[in-house]
Write a protein that holds these residues in place. Structure first.
Motif, PDB file in Angstrom:
ATOM      1  N   SER A  45       0.836  -1.199   0.000  1.00 17.18           N
ATOM      2  CA  SER A  45       0.000   0.000   0.000  1.00 17.18           C
ATOM      3  C   SER A  45       0.866   1.241   0.000  1.00 17.18           C
ATOM      4  CB  SER A  45      -0.928   0.009   1.224  1.00 17.18           C
ATOM      5  OG  SER A  45      -0.174   0.028   2.423  1.00 17.18           O
ATOM      6  N   LEU A  78      -8.817   1.291  -4.251  1.00 11.26           N
ATOM      7  CA  LEU A  78      -8.574   2.729  -4.249  1.00 11.26           C
ATOM      8  C   LEU A  78      -9.525   3.405  -3.263  1.00 11.26           C
ATOM      9  CD1 LEU A  78      -8.320   3.297  -8.110  1.00 11.26           C
ATOM     10  CD2 LEU A  78      -6.410   3.148  -6.487  1.00 11.26           C
ATOM     11  N   ILE A 131      -7.145  -4.740  -6.433  1.00 12.24           N
ATOM     12  CA  ILE A 131      -6.769  -3.328  -6.423  1.00 12.24           C
ATOM     13  C   ILE A 131      -7.846  -2.571  -5.650  1.00 12.24           C
ATOM     14  CG2 ILE A 131      -6.310  -1.259  -7.791  1.00 12.24           C
ATOM     15  CD1 ILE A 131      -5.631  -3.077 -10.151  1.00 12.24           C
ATOM     16  N   ARG A 190       0.365   5.878  -1.051  1.00  9.44           N
ATOM     17  CA  ARG A 190      -0.589   6.940  -1.326  1.00  9.44           C
ATOM     18  C   ARG A 190       0.027   7.987  -2.240  1.00  9.44           C
ATOM     19  NH1 ARG A 190       2.472   7.525   3.076  1.00  9.44           N
ATOM     20  NH2 ARG A 190       2.717   9.543   4.107  1.00  9.44           N
ATOM     21  N   CYS A 194      -3.911   3.674  -2.058  1.00 10.98           N
ATOM     22  CA  CYS A 194      -4.011   2.497  -2.925  1.00 10.98           C
ATOM     23  C   CYS A 194      -3.495   1.273  -2.179  1.00 10.98           C
ATOM     24  CB  CYS A 194      -3.201   2.710  -4.200  1.00 10.98           C
ATOM     25  SG  CYS A 194      -3.246   1.286  -5.319  1.00 10.98           S
ATOM     26  N   VAL A 219       0.114   1.206 -10.606  1.00  9.12           N
ATOM     27  CA  VAL A 219      -1.158   1.903 -10.386  1.00  9.12           C
ATOM     28  C   VAL A 219      -0.905   3.351  -9.972  1.00  9.12           C
ATOM     29  CG1 VAL A 219      -3.227   2.012  -8.948  1.00  9.12           C
ATOM     30  CG2 VAL A 219      -2.454  -0.195  -9.842  1.00  9.12           C
TER      31      VAL A 219
END
Length: 482
Positions: free
Chosen positions: A388, A450, A448, A390, A461, A478
């Protein structure tokens, strides 16, 4: 002057996030902090005679604490000032003494921001309590007193430390060398004392008086490199750290590899033999897969992201099964104990708020009992890996629109999947979960997810794949796309 908290907070751009009030320090004015605490005591904990107060090591925290204490005293209550203390220690003290608590902390967010967390006598406030605080009208004084902070009451820290000393064998870390990545964590000293109590040789790593915003869920590349280097240099058996207010752990194995918080949560649930687990929708699916493989009967409930939602989930599970052995955890590693447990013949009392100390000690206890390095504790887990990160500086509304476009357009989905797919691979979304943001499961089994951050203008993410490499690559692709 009589004013509604919501109006005042909107004027300054300060609001509740996933856990507590968050905002820029310049916007957390003494009047606003006074108003939040006054409304909390009027609308959520009316009639309180004593209120516990603690703070983290941010440079802005003492001044915010003064405004909060002014509101407590104006309400007619006594402020029990517990000083610099981990959030779970303050919460546990409040629960044991049946008093509300106010913690001044911005957790892991940058030092130019800060916040306030609120606790009822029975634990962390709910989203309904947050709404009640925002809706409250308070009378603001013409001027707040400019006073010194009270003397520190050390009972809360002592009570918290004693909570863990009796749970595990006093020699369980004899012969072990454990590093403590101290930075500016408010839990650094209590962790070192506990490790020494259990017999470990403690190695202090990078203590600083400058606030460092450690995010245990999105570990920086710099901290990844530090963990590997420290382990090699000092020949460590583990490295322990936390975020700023000590409610989220960051733990590395003997190789210096930081464990994902959701894997740590599964290990802790296993150790306590939990019968029910509440966890956010973004945590690793190992939570369910491990039970299926073992034939274990552990009921799980997925929630929105944020400790108030996990706590609400735990309450739902307890209503369904009052005798449940109940825990909750988050992807950031925070671990919540929803019911009393027996551990090594001792009672571990419920603490339904995030804690960093218990999961660290449980992990070390598991390695001791199994007589194996920490890295081997997960060797039988299904091959599911999460990552993860951001993207900063994206307004919440922009993130929501982006997510909505993907949800409603197969073309947008195809554009996204084309970025992460390999040649000859036809990826497609086979299911969507809108519990919090948009969590898409692909025909490959990868995931995935979001979501707009609840604390800052960021797009979060989360990805899940069958290998660490794949997860890292998916995440990078991504994020690069946006």
């Amino acid at each position: 002057m009589n004013k509604q908290v919501k109006v005042l907070s909107e004027e300054l751009g300060v609001a509740f996030g996933t856990s507590g009030v968050r905002g820029l320090v310049k916007d957390l004015t003494p009047e606003l902090c006074f108003a939040f605490v006054a409304s909390f005591l009027q609308g959520v904990c009316s009639g309180s005679q004593r209120v516990a107060v603690g703070l983290d090591l941010r440079p802005s925290s003492p001044e915010i604490a003064k405004a909060c204490i002014a509101a407590i005293e104006k309400s007619g209550a006594e402020a029990v000032y517990c000083g610099v203390i981990p959030t779970p220690a303050l919460a546990f003290y409040a629960m044991q003494h049946q008093v509300p608590a106010v913690m001044i902390t911005g957790s892991h967010i940058p030092f130019d921001r800060n916040g306030i967390k609120f606790y009822r006598p029975d634990g962390e406030i709910s989203k309904a309590d947050e709404a009640a605080i925002m809706d409250g009208f308070v009378t603001l004084p013409d001027a707040l007193p400019d006073t010194l902070l009270p003397d520190v009451n050390t009972d809360a820290m002592t009570t918290f430390e004693d909570r863990y000393k009796a749970l595990f064998p006093s020699n369980m870390l004899a012969g072990k060398k454990v590093g403590v990545y101290e930075h500016s964590s408010v839990a650094r000293d209590v962790i070192k004392r506990l490790l020494a109590h259990f017999g470990a040789q403690v190695v202090s790593l990078e203590r600083t008086d400058t606030f460092v915003p450690i995010d245990t869920e999105a570990v920086s590349r710099e901290d990844v490199a530090k963990g590997l280097a420290w382990s090699q240099e000092h020949q460590l058996d583990a490295i322990i750290s936390t975020d700023g207010d000590g409610d989220r752990p960051l733990i590395a194995n003997e190789k210096g590899e930081w464990l994902r918080g959701d894997i740590l949560g599964v290990l802790c649930a296993d150790y306590l033999k939990a019968s029910h687990v509440a966890a956010p929708v973004n945590v690793n699916t190992v939570l369910e897969l491990r039970g299926e493989l073992q034939g274990a009967e552990c009921k799980t409930l997925r929630t929105k992201i944020g400790s108030p939602y996990v706590i609400a989930g735990m309450e739902t599970l307890l209503e369904q099964m009052p005798d449940a052995r109940l825990v909750g955890y988050e992807a950031n590693g925070g671990f919540l104990v929803g019911s009393d447990f027996e551990v090594n013949g001792q009672t571990l009392h419920a603490l339904p708020t995030r804690d960093s100390v218990l999961p660290a000690l449980i992990l070390l206890a598991m390695a001791h009992e199994k007589d194996c390095p920490i890295s081997e504790l997960t060797k039988d887990f299904p091959a599911r890996h999460t990552a993860s990160d951001r993207i900063k500086g994206i307004p919440t509304e922009t993130s929501r629109q982006l997510i909505n476009d993907i949800k409603n357009s197969r073309t947008k989905q195809a554009e996204l999947l084309s970025v992460i797919g390999t040649q000859g691979e036809e990826l497609e979304v086979v299911s969507m979960d809108e519990t919090d943001g948009l969590r898409m499961t692909l025909n490959s089994g990868d995931i995935i997810h979001l979501r707009p951050s609840g604390n800052a203008p960021e797009l979060r993410c989360y990805v899940e794949a069958s290998s660490e490499n794949e997860a890292d690559n998916m995440l990078r692709k991504v994020l690069k796309n946006y």
